[in-house]
Motif scaffolding. Structure first.
Motif, PDB file in Angstrom:
ATOM      1  N   THR A 346      35.969  29.010 -11.463  1.00 10.67           N
ATOM      2  CA  THR A 346      35.201  29.483 -12.606  1.00 10.67           C
ATOM      3  C   THR A 346      33.877  28.721 -12.656  1.00 10.67           C
ATOM      4  O   THR A 346      33.871  27.491 -12.551  1.00 10.67           O
ATOM      5  CB  THR A 346      35.984  29.251 -13.903  1.00 10.67           C
ATOM      6  N   PRO A 347      32.741  29.423 -12.758  1.00 16.21           N
ATOM      7  CA  PRO A 347      31.444  28.726 -12.780  1.00 16.21           C
ATOM      8  C   PRO A 347      31.419  27.600 -13.808  1.00 16.21           C
ATOM      9  O   PRO A 347      31.889  27.741 -14.935  1.00 16.21           O
ATOM     10  CB  PRO A 347      30.463  29.847 -13.162  1.00 16.21           C
ATOM     11  N   GLY A 348      30.911  26.456 -13.376  1.00 18.25           N
ATOM     12  CA  GLY A 348      30.884  25.278 -14.224  1.00 18.25           C
ATOM     13  C   GLY A 348      32.059  24.354 -14.026  1.00 18.25           C
ATOM     14  O   GLY A 348      32.105  23.257 -14.600  1.00 18.25           O
ATOM     15  N   THR A 349      33.024  24.773 -13.190  1.00 16.21           N
ATOM     16  CA  THR A 349      34.217  23.970 -12.907  1.00 16.21           C
ATOM     17  C   THR A 349      33.997  23.149 -11.634  1.00 16.21           C
ATOM     18  O   THR A 349      33.336  23.600 -10.700  1.00 16.21           O
ATOM     19  CB  THR A 349      35.442  24.885 -12.729  1.00 16.21           C
ATOM     20  N   ASP A 350      34.560  21.963 -11.581  1.00 16.09           N
ATOM     21  CA  ASP A 350      34.424  21.113 -10.398  1.00 16.09           C
ATOM     22  C   ASP A 350      35.111  21.737  -9.188  1.00 16.09           C
ATOM     23  O   ASP A 350      36.052  22.535  -9.319  1.00 16.09           O
ATOM     24  CB  ASP A 350      35.039  19.738 -10.661  1.00 16.09           C
ATOM     25  N   ALA A 351      34.659  21.358  -8.001  1.00 14.90           N
ATOM     26  CA  ALA A 351      35.283  21.813  -6.756  1.00 14.90           C
ATOM     27  C   ALA A 351      36.739  21.373  -6.716  1.00 14.90           C
ATOM     28  O   ALA A 351      37.081  20.257  -7.138  1.00 14.90           O
ATOM     29  CB  ALA A 351      34.528  21.262  -5.553  1.00 14.90           C
ATOM     30  N   THR A 352      37.602  22.241  -6.211  1.00 12.83           N
ATOM     31  CA  THR A 352      39.036  21.942  -6.201  1.00 12.83           C
ATOM     32  C   THR A 352      39.508  21.311  -4.909  1.00 12.83           C
ATOM     33  O   THR A 352      40.650  20.834  -4.844  1.00 12.83           O
ATOM     34  CB  THR A 352      39.842  23.226  -6.445  1.00 12.83           C
ATOM     35  N   TYR A 353      38.678  21.311  -3.863  1.00 15.12           N
ATOM     36  CA  TYR A 353      39.136  20.761  -2.593  1.00 15.12           C
ATOM     37  C   TYR A 353      37.957  20.400  -1.706  1.00 15.12           C
ATOM     38  O   TYR A 353      36.810  20.792  -1.956  1.00 15.12           O
ATOM     39  CB  TYR A 353      40.015  21.771  -1.856  1.00 15.12           C
ATOM     40  N   HIS A 354      38.295  19.668  -0.658  1.00 11.56           N
ATOM     41  CA  HIS A 354      37.342  19.348   0.403  1.00 11.56           C
ATOM     42  C   HIS A 354      38.117  19.319   1.705  1.00 11.56           C
ATOM     43  O   HIS A 354      39.165  18.695   1.804  1.00 11.56           O
ATOM     44  CB  HIS A 354      36.696  17.982   0.147  1.00 11.56           C
ATOM     45  N   TYR A 355      37.616  20.036   2.724  1.00 15.21           N
ATOM     46  CA  TYR A 355      38.275  20.066   4.028  1.00 15.21           C
ATOM     47  C   TYR A 355      37.894  18.837   4.857  1.00 15.21           C
ATOM     48  O   TYR A 355      36.738  18.396   4.847  1.00 15.21           O
ATOM     49  CB  TYR A 355      37.873  21.297   4.830  1.00 15.21           C
ATOM     50  N   ILE A 356      38.864  18.350   5.591  1.00 14.26           N
ATOM     51  CA  ILE A 356      38.610  17.407   6.679  1.00 14.26           C
ATOM     52  C   ILE A 356      39.082  18.103   7.951  1.00 14.26           C
ATOM     53  O   ILE A 356      40.253  18.455   8.079  1.00 14.26           O
ATOM     54  CB  ILE A 356      39.377  16.084   6.491  1.00 14.26           C
ATOM     55  N   GLY A 357      38.170  18.348   8.879  1.00  9.45           N
ATOM     56  CA  GLY A 357      38.536  18.992  10.131  1.00  9.45           C
ATOM     57  C   GLY A 357      38.272  20.479  10.174  1.00  9.45           C
ATOM     58  O   GLY A 357      38.672  21.157  11.121  1.00  9.45           O
ATOM     59  N   ALA A 358      37.617  21.027   9.158  1.00 14.68           N
ATOM     60  CA  ALA A 358      37.319  22.462   9.140  1.00 14.68           C
ATOM     61  C   ALA A 358      36.183  22.714   8.169  1.00 14.68           C
ATOM     62  O   ALA A 358      35.828  21.859   7.354  1.00 14.68           O
ATOM     63  CB  ALA A 358      38.545  23.269   8.743  1.00 14.68           C
ATOM     64  N   GLU A 359      35.611  23.896   8.258  1.00 10.06           N
ATOM     65  CA  GLU A 359      34.598  24.353   7.318  1.00 10.06           C
ATOM     66  C   GLU A 359      35.095  25.638   6.667  1.00 10.06           C
ATOM     67  O   GLU A 359      35.687  26.489   7.326  1.00 10.06           O
ATOM     68  CB  GLU A 359      33.264  24.625   8.023  1.00 10.06           C
ATOM     69  N   PRO A 360      34.891  25.795   5.365  1.00 14.22           N
ATOM     70  CA  PRO A 360      35.349  27.018   4.707  1.00 14.22           C
ATOM     71  C   PRO A 360      34.523  28.226   5.131  1.00 14.22           C
ATOM     72  O   PRO A 360      33.369  28.096   5.558  1.00 14.22           O
ATOM     73  CB  PRO A 360      35.147  26.714   3.218  1.00 14.22           C
ATOM     74  N   THR A 361      35.139  29.403   5.026  1.00 13.89           N
ATOM     75  CA  THR A 361      34.440  30.663   5.241  1.00 13.89           C
ATOM     76  C   THR A 361      33.812  31.074   3.913  1.00 13.89           C
ATOM     77  O   THR A 361      34.517  31.408   2.960  1.00 13.89           O
ATOM     78  CB  THR A 361      35.416  31.755   5.728  1.00 13.89           C
ATOM     79  N   VAL A 362      32.487  31.019   3.842  1.00 18.24           N
ATOM     80  CA  VAL A 362      31.788  31.186   2.566  1.00 18.24           C
ATOM     81  C   VAL A 362      30.800  32.341   2.649  1.00 18.24           C
ATOM     82  O   VAL A 362      30.131  32.541   3.671  1.00 18.24           O
ATOM     83  CB  VAL A 362      31.045  29.887   2.168  1.00 18.24           C
ATOM     84  N   HIS A 363      30.721  33.121   1.550  1.00 21.43           N
ATOM     85  CA  HIS A 363      29.748  34.209   1.432  1.00 21.43           C
ATOM     86  C   HIS A 363      29.170  34.165   0.021  1.00 21.43           C
ATOM     87  O   HIS A 363      29.868  34.472  -0.952  1.00 21.43           O
ATOM     88  CB  HIS A 363      30.423  35.561   1.705  1.00 21.43           C
ATOM     89  N   ASP A 364      27.922  33.765  -0.097  1.00 21.94           N
ATOM     90  CA  ASP A 364      27.238  33.713  -1.394  1.00 21.94           C
ATOM     91  C   ASP A 364      28.020  32.918  -2.442  1.00 21.94           C
ATOM     92  O   ASP A 364      28.121  33.334  -3.609  1.00 21.94           O
ATOM     93  CB  ASP A 364      26.974  35.126  -1.925  1.00 21.94           C
ATOM     94  N   GLY A 365      28.585  31.791  -2.026  1.00 25.05           N
ATOM     95  CA  GLY A 365      29.290  30.939  -2.977  1.00 25.05           C
ATOM     96  C   GLY A 365      30.754  31.285  -3.189  1.00 25.05           C
ATOM     97  O   GLY A 365      31.450  30.601  -3.942  1.00 25.05           O
ATOM     98  N   TRP A 366      31.217  32.340  -2.539  1.00 26.58           N
ATOM     99  CA  TRP A 366      32.631  32.727  -2.599  1.00 26.58           C
ATOM    100  C   TRP A 366      33.269  32.392  -1.258  1.00 26.58           C
ATOM    101  O   TRP A 366      32.674  32.592  -0.203  1.00 26.58           O
ATOM    102  CB  TRP A 366      32.777  34.221  -2.853  1.00 26.58           C
TER     103      TRP A 366
END
Length: 493
Positions: A346-366
């Protein structure tokens, strides 16, 4: 009134706070062992000092190669008291899998079972030695920047660590999404090296409840434990649900399950016939399903009565946001049109995770976990498959999940995996690997007959392979790439 922590209360202080009020109450059971709150508090103080002596430090990962046990819970809380981040791994991991994860996480300490081959390796310590000679006196509160560091290998087998974005303090998030109440009696039937069992077991403890950990799954023991301990909340996966359903009626009828308030399942698709059976047995209001990734940016939940009105759905979005995108990255707005599922907090909410060893698949912030699905006119999500698992047969896109869902409707099929194998004519052919009990006497033609009429002809497997051992590895994952490579040069079956 019993102590209940407010959001932001340090996890390191949980055992001591409850020990001061309900010290003689059992907080965790596993096998023949149990721990009271006082024993958890004092024991985790000793273990925390042992971890620090072994090299644990604030915000460093500590890897726990331990099965479900009271020692595992002691060591998790010892991590919090040492300011470290607990990472529970399966003791059954292969050396190659373990080495890959340890290289990524660079843990300060690795805690193992006595006699482990890792003993003697730098930073490795047997759990039995952890508290030896250490004081059980209170420690200064510490708070790590993350409260857990589960791992995932996905279908490719390449590991990654999913570091939680939440610090080691209490939060209403897990108890709210899982419906866990204060003082609950919870039964956790799966290993805590899986994210959902870990999160729900710990959330129960944070709320002053008691957790019973099965050291291995047994269908009847699950039912007897519910009655024996007055269990209110149970975690299961559909494979376990199937095995409980397969018990003779007279065995299931021995147990009243009167204390049971809710049964939650996730982690794999639940066949419609199995879900109906459980709803008929226990009532729709007790049966719940959750769909989310360990990343926890967004998720869906679904109660049994909702499912009856939206058969096959995994629910509506309960937290975060989801949308579907077509192959060109355009948002799908019409109902019942398939697309790739993208999520965000939800916009304004802190990030819920961080990857070690990979990069997320992201499209325009999703971001996407690779799942495909559709959303109906009422906003209910239906899963199809993972994008990376799609098989192209003669130019037609085929999603294995649909075929696998049809296969597991068969009463003797425990698990099914459909892969694509090379074919000179169509490019790929569909090959089904089907796990059945050997005693059931199922043959491939039985499976073919069962699928006839349930799937379009182009979705029918060209070859069927029956196996009598689990298709999941020690981490509970199906390694499609490994199954495919093992069979790529084998003849059609």
């Amino acid at each position: 009134m019993m102590f209940l922590p407010e959001d932001g209360f340090p996890l390191s202080e949980i055992p001591g706070a409850y020990a001061a009020e309900i010290g003689d109450t059992v907080v965790v059971r596993a096998g023949t062992e149990s721990l009271t709150w006082t024993a958890l508090h004092r024991g985790s103080n000793r273990f925390a000092r042992g971890l620090t002596a072994a090299g644990a430090a604030t915000d460093r990962i500590v890897t726990l190669l331990l099965p479900n046990s009271t020692d595992l819970i002691l060591t998790v809380f010892a991590c919090y008291k040492a300011g470290a981040i607990p990472q529970v791994l399966s003791p059954r991991m292969t050396p190659a899998e373990l080495d890959a994860i340890l290289e990524l996480g660079d843990p300060a300490v690795v805690v193992t079972e006595p006699g482990s081959a890792l003993i003697g390796r730098a930073g490795a310590v047997a759990v039995d030695d952890l508290g030896t000679g250490q004081s059980d006196g209170d420690l200064e509160p510490r708070v790590a920047t993350s409260w857990k560091a589960p791992t995932s290998g996905g279908s490719t087998g390449r590991p990654k660590i999913i570091l939680s974005g939440r610090p080691a303090v209490t939060s209403g998030f897990d108890r709210e999404i899982w419906g866990i109440e204060a003082g609950e009696q919870a039964l956790i039937t799966a290993p805590l090296h899986h994210n959902a069992p870990f999160a729900t077991a710990l959330s129960t403890i944070f709320l002053g409840g008691s957790v019973t950990l099965l050291t291995r799954f047994d269908a009847e023991r699950t039912l007897s434990a519910i009655d024996e301990y007055g269990v209110n909340w149970v975690y299961l996966v559909p494979t376990m649900m199937r095995r409980i359903t397969a018990l003779p009626d007279e065995v299931r009828d021995r147990y009243s399950l009167a204390s049971l308030r809710s049964v939650w399942h996730c982690a794999e698709p639940c066949p419609a016939w199995l879900k109906r059976r459980w709803i008929e047995w226990l009532g729709a209001g007790r049966i719940w399903e959750l769909y989310a990734g360990t990343e926890a940016e967004a998720g869906c939940t679904l109660r049994g009565d909702e499912w009856l009105e939206h058969v096959g759905s995994v629910g509506r979005v309960t937290w975060g946001e989801m949308r579907l995108l077509d192959p060109d990255g355009v948002k799908i707005t019409r109902p019942d049109v398939s697309g790739e599922i993208y999520m965000r907090v939800t916009p304004g909410t802190d990030a819920t995770y961080h990857y070690i060893g990979a990069e997320p698949t992201v499209h325009d912030g999703w971001s996407s976990l690779g799942d495909m699905g559709r959303i109906d006119a009422d906003g209910y999500l239906y899963l199809h498959d993972r994008r990376s698992d799609m098989i192209i047969v003669g130019g037609v896109n085929v999603y294995p999940a649909e075929i696998e869902a049809a296969l597991v409707e068969h009463e003797h099929v425990l698990t099914a995996v459909v892969i694509g194998l090379p074919d000179a004519d169509t490019g790929s052919r569909l090959h089904a690997i089907v796990h059945t009990p050997e005693a059931a006497g199922v043959v491939p033609d039985d499976i073919r007959a069962f699928l006839d009429g349930r799937l379009s002809p182009y979705k029918l497997p060209k070859s069927i392979e029956l196996v009598h051992e689990s298709l999941r590895d020690a981490a509970g994952k199906v390694r499609r790439s490994a199954l495919r490579s093992q069979r790529a040069t084998e003849p059609t079956r």
